[in-house]
Motif scaffolding. Sequence first.
Motif, PDB file in Angstrom:
ATOM      1  N   ARG A   1      11.048 -83.688 -43.358  1.00 23.15           N
ATOM      2  CA  ARG A   1      11.763 -85.007 -43.622  1.00 23.15           C
ATOM      3  C   ARG A   1      13.323 -84.804 -43.893  1.00 23.15           C
ATOM      4  O   ARG A   1      14.476 -85.522 -43.716  1.00 23.15           O
ATOM      5  CB  ARG A   1      11.061 -85.640 -44.912  1.00 23.15           C
ATOM      6  CG  ARG A   1      11.693 -86.634 -45.577  1.00 23.15           C
ATOM      7  CD  ARG A   1      10.942 -87.334 -46.755  1.00 23.15           C
ATOM      8  NE  ARG A   1      10.787 -86.395 -47.832  1.00 23.15           N
ATOM      9  CZ  ARG A   1      11.668 -85.835 -48.596  1.00 23.15           C
ATOM     10  NH1 ARG A   1      13.016 -86.257 -48.438  1.00 23.15           N
ATOM     11  NH2 ARG A   1      11.406 -84.720 -49.349  1.00 23.15           N
ATOM     12  N   SER A   2      13.531 -83.644 -44.841  1.00 22.34           N
ATOM     13  CA  SER A   2      14.937 -83.331 -45.192  1.00 22.34           C
ATOM     14  C   SER A   2      15.516 -83.077 -43.926  1.00 22.34           C
ATOM     15  O   SER A   2      16.774 -83.439 -44.062  1.00 22.34           O
ATOM     16  CB  SER A   2      14.785 -82.217 -46.099  1.00 22.34           C
ATOM     17  OG  SER A   2      14.284 -81.074 -45.652  1.00 22.34           O
TER      18      SER A   2
ATOM     19  N   GLU B   1      16.686 -86.469 -42.572  1.00 25.02           N
ATOM     20  CA  GLU B   1      17.848 -86.867 -43.303  1.00 25.02           C
ATOM     21  C   GLU B   1      18.949 -86.464 -43.085  1.00 25.02           C
ATOM     22  O   GLU B   1      20.023 -87.332 -43.124  1.00 25.02           O
ATOM     23  CB  GLU B   1      17.071 -86.874 -44.777  1.00 25.02           C
ATOM     24  CG  GLU B   1      16.011 -87.902 -45.249  1.00 25.02           C
ATOM     25  CD  GLU B   1      15.710 -87.706 -46.768  1.00 25.02           C
ATOM     26  OE1 GLU B   1      16.475 -86.941 -47.439  1.00 25.02           O
ATOM     27  OE2 GLU B   1      14.640 -87.874 -46.967  1.00 25.02           O
TER      28      GLU B   1
ATOM     29  N   THR C   1       4.399 -89.959 -47.301  1.00 24.30           N
ATOM     30  CA  THR C   1       5.303 -88.643 -47.474  1.00 24.30           C
ATOM     31  C   THR C   1       5.822 -88.536 -49.023  1.00 24.30           C
ATOM     32  O   THR C   1       5.684 -89.637 -49.412  1.00 24.30           O
ATOM     33  CB  THR C   1       6.565 -88.834 -46.571  1.00 24.30           C
ATOM     34  OG1 THR C   1       7.410 -87.550 -46.754  1.00 24.30           O
ATOM     35  CG2 THR C   1       7.609 -90.093 -46.762  1.00 24.30           C
ATOM     36  N   ASP C   2       6.332 -87.432 -49.424  1.00 21.29           N
ATOM     37  CA  ASP C   2       6.857 -87.322 -50.836  1.00 21.29           C
ATOM     38  C   ASP C   2       8.422 -87.846 -50.519  1.00 21.29           C
ATOM     39  O   ASP C   2       8.731 -87.792 -49.558  1.00 21.29           O
ATOM     40  CB  ASP C   2       6.809 -85.790 -51.395  1.00 21.29           C
ATOM     41  CG  ASP C   2       5.519 -85.391 -51.575  1.00 21.29           C
ATOM     42  OD1 ASP C   2       4.655 -86.264 -51.936  1.00 21.29           O
ATOM     43  OD2 ASP C   2       5.197 -84.356 -51.319  1.00 21.29           O
ATOM     44  N   ASP C   3       8.797 -88.297 -52.006  1.00 18.93           N
ATOM     45  CA  ASP C   3      10.301 -88.960 -51.967  1.00 18.93           C
ATOM     46  C   ASP C   3      10.550 -89.710 -50.824  1.00 18.93           C
ATOM     47  O   ASP C   3      11.376 -89.689 -50.128  1.00 18.93           O
ATOM     48  CB  ASP C   3      11.182 -87.805 -51.916  1.00 18.93           C
ATOM     49  CG  ASP C   3      12.450 -88.252 -52.468  1.00 18.93           C
ATOM     50  OD1 ASP C   3      12.664 -89.202 -53.052  1.00 18.93           O
ATOM     51  OD2 ASP C   3      13.352 -87.092 -52.282  1.00 18.93           O
TER      52      ASP C   3
ATOM     53  N   SER D   1      13.953 -91.639 -50.603  1.00 19.61           N
ATOM     54  CA  SER D   1      15.074 -90.886 -50.146  1.00 19.61           C
ATOM     55  C   SER D   1      15.139 -91.230 -48.663  1.00 19.61           C
ATOM     56  O   SER D   1      16.273 -91.352 -48.114  1.00 19.61           O
ATOM     57  CB  SER D   1      15.030 -89.418 -50.367  1.00 19.61           C
ATOM     58  OG  SER D   1      15.836 -88.695 -49.774  1.00 19.61           O
TER      59      SER D   1
ATOM     60  N   HIS E   1       2.763 -84.664 -47.497  1.00 20.66           N
ATOM     61  CA  HIS E   1       2.925 -84.689 -48.937  1.00 20.66           C
ATOM     62  C   HIS E   1       2.720 -83.170 -49.422  1.00 20.66           C
ATOM     63  O   HIS E   1       2.175 -82.240 -48.756  1.00 20.66           O
ATOM     64  CB  HIS E   1       1.486 -85.293 -49.747  1.00 20.66           C
ATOM     65  CG  HIS E   1       1.487 -86.603 -49.481  1.00 20.66           C
ATOM     66  ND1 HIS E   1       2.293 -87.546 -49.945  1.00 20.66           N
ATOM     67  CD2 HIS E   1       0.381 -87.400 -48.665  1.00 20.66           C
ATOM     68  CE1 HIS E   1       1.979 -88.748 -49.818  1.00 20.66           C
ATOM     69  NE2 HIS E   1       0.899 -88.747 -49.000  1.00 20.66           N
TER      70      HIS E   1
END
Length: 519
Positions: A379-380, A383, A401-403, A406, A344
């Motif tokens: 996380r990005s 992805e 986690t945020d988003d 996605s 987060h």
Amino acid sequence: MPSVNIDGRDIEFEPGETIIQVTERSGITIPYYCWHPKLSVAANCRMCLVEVEKAPKLLPACQTTCNNGMVVHTKTDRVRDGQKSVHEFLLINHPIDCPICDQAGECKLQNYYMKFQLDSSRMQEEKAHKPRLEKFGPYVIYNGERCILCTRCIRFMDEVAKDRQLGVFNRGDHAHIGIFPGQELDNPYSLNTVDVCPVGALTSSVFRFKQRVWNLKRSPSLCGGCARGCNINVDQRSGVVFRFLPRSNDNVNECWLCDEGRLTYTRANDGRLSQAQIKKGNQIEQVSPKAALDEAGRLLKPLAQSKQGVGVALSLHATCEEAYVLGRLAKEVLGADGVTLLAHADGEADELLRVADKNPNRAGVALVLRDLGLKTNTRSDLEGQIKDGTVKALLCLGHETDDIASLAAAAASLEVFVHVAHAGTVLADAAHVTLPSVSWVQTDGTWINAKKRAQRLVAGFAPDNDARQAFEWLTALGDRLGVAFTLQSAATIRAEMERNLPSFKESRLTEVGPLGHDL
């Protein structure tokens, strides 16, 4: 060291200590309402009156400083009559509505009546009427007719929260607690006023009338709202968590808890998974644990054997023990050289308790993965690796986690996605296999807070149906992939961590007690 004689016992005391401070740590019971160990002394309830030899009258134990050679009596007829009279005065205008009061079962007024009074009221006149069901703020409701004006709530707001939002208004029988005109009780620590209220005057709008407290079962745990790691008590019934309350630990949160943290109790209930799932086409089927593990092993094994294309993701809400097992699985079985950390973003912080980092075990996970020689990414990053085909399969522990949408959208394109989590989210919807774990309040494990203090999580109540500890799923999955982990319990994992991880060799991880210790 000077000593005081209380009920025939000679007890040593530190200079400046009051009688009630000495009795509290010595196991001698003196009733009180307004006194609180973390607040200033008001001495206005007069319930703690005791007899001090050579004193002309009864003295309040909360305000009377001990002197060397002082002789104190707490159980004489004179003391008992004084306490009984004070209690009768406190009840003169009280509505005596225990059957419908939300505080029933944990009310000092109720308990002391049973102990000191047990008489019918002699009050013949109509009782004074005061504000009832007054909403002080988003979470706190006030009933002035139950209030004994102990002023604990005012002192908490003034002295601890440092926000003067409450005061005493009017005089005599018409005096009551109130908020200042044009304001509301919206401080981030407002629900602590409910905790310190010894009667049913202040109640929580969140918990109000949800459960009778004698039906609840309590277990110790930690707040997962931020990296402070505040100590809490978890109150649940039949596996449903109804509230978090602060648990005293002077090294972490004293006896306070922020509103944001205590309201995270809903996360332990929301969308709780209890059965393993397999996705076939667009349909999700509930299956046995064995069938789910067999399917996860079948899907992961080809990529694990090639040691290529498998990504591993880990929530920063995971315990150190879970991070260790997942890290070993990633490195020794799946051929991964790094782990994606699900996190987060930073939130609000203050000087009292709240920490900006909203991930309770960032420090612990970082230590474990570093000692295992594993890199970390975001996380990005994950992805992007899924998008360019570097990662073809994913083993993910946790969903915090945020988003999250996605990540779920990216994971849906994978050849293999195995998810271990306690709550059903869009990640579980996207996973080919979902293995139901338990929430942190049902977990045996360790978190390390922002100040590097190791603290223990306790499995407070049994898992639902097929849910189990996350490390149990991971070790069983290791078996399916051809590696036998001899890790049968969280205690076994902790012992191995102390042997194998440099950061934990002197950590005394296996000895972490109810209040934790610094590393």
